[in-house]
Design an enzyme around this catalytic site. Structure first.
Site, mmCIF file in Angstrom:
data_model
loop_
_atom_site.group_PDB
_atom_site.id
_atom_site.type_symbol
_atom_site.label_atom_id
_atom_site.label_comp_id
_atom_site.label_asym_id
_atom_site.label_seq_id
_atom_site.Cartn_x
_atom_site.Cartn_y
_atom_site.Cartn_z
ATOM 1 C CE LYS A 182 19.821 27.769 9.822
ATOM 2 N NZ LYS A 182 20.214 29.110 10.322
ATOM 3 C CG HIS A 205 21.483 25.128 6.993
ATOM 4 N ND1 HIS A 205 20.172 24.772 6.772
ATOM 5 C CD2 HIS A 205 21.545 26.485 6.899
ATOM 6 C CE1 HIS A 205 19.461 25.871 6.534
ATOM 7 N NE2 HIS A 205 20.260 26.908 6.621
#
Length: 225
Positions: A104, A106
């Site tokens: 991921k 963000h």
């Protein structure tokens, strides 16, 4: 055989997770049985599954650990329900952790979700079944790369007791040899055969003489010594 193992075998059958017949496995082998943990779909099934994992972990490894880790994808719900089962049965508060298939980029980011691992944490890994050890090969380095954790052990729901990639030992034992931590299962196929042979479960005898012969022939070819 412990009562929880007997109950778990019946639970797998009742949940349509353990089936007998003729199945082509990912390995290409033709197997007389198939176990699909993805068939646990209801809230109560998942609740009970977490309790079975908790009982088996306590019996195999004790309760001196901090985190339950489940490799993505099937291991994610397993880690969650196992943590809940440990709290319910033993009042043991542990965190869950799983890996992301894609990192991921963000928010909190990273390759893991759930607990933030720290040096010295003790981790139990949970899987549905280990056939090649590939998921452990992928996730063990992630765990050790995130922090200097101690893996207490790996537990699976069913030990198929057939040779892994080495064609010598069961896949679950190959993992133990490679990484140096113990492995265990809620139940093994030898226990399934012992318990279900000639026994009526849900109005059916799943392992009669004919199926027993098929299982024995399969293990004569693919079983561990």
């Amino acid at each position: 055989m412990e009562q929880y193992k007997q109950d778990f075998i019946e639970f797998m059958v009742a949940s349509d997770v353990l089936k007998f017949g003729e199945f082509t496995l990912k390995s290409g082998r033709t197997s007389p049985f198939f176990m699909n943990a993805g068939a646990y779909t209801t809230g109560e099934q998942l609740h009970q599954l977490g309790l079975y994992y908790a009982r088996a972990i306590e019996a195999a490894f004790g309760l001196d650990f901090d985190v339950v880790f489940g490799p993505a994808y099937k291991g994610i719900p397993l880690s969650v329900v196992t943590a809940m089962g440990l709290a319910e049965l033993y009042g043991k508060e542990v965190q869950y952790c799983s890996n992301r298939k894609e990192a991921k980029d963000h928010g909190e980011g990273g390759k893991l979700l759930g607990a933030e691992l720290a040096d010295g944490m003790r981790v139990v890994m949970v899987e549905d079944v280990t056939t090649s050890g590939k998921s452990i090969d992928e996730t063990y380095p992630l765990l050790k790369g995130a922090a200097n954790v101690d893996v207490v052990g790996l537990i699976v729901s069913l030990n198929r007791e057939e040779v892994g990639p080495s064609d010598v030992k069961a896949a679950i034992d190959e993992v133990s040899d490679k990484y140096g931590f113990p492995t265990a299962a809620i139940a093994s196929m030898s226990e399934v055969l012992e318990y279900l042979y000639g026994r009526e479960v849900g109005g059916r005898v799943l392992i009669d003489d004919a199926m027993k012969a098929q299982l024995e022939a399969y293990y004569a070819q693919y079983g561990v010594a």
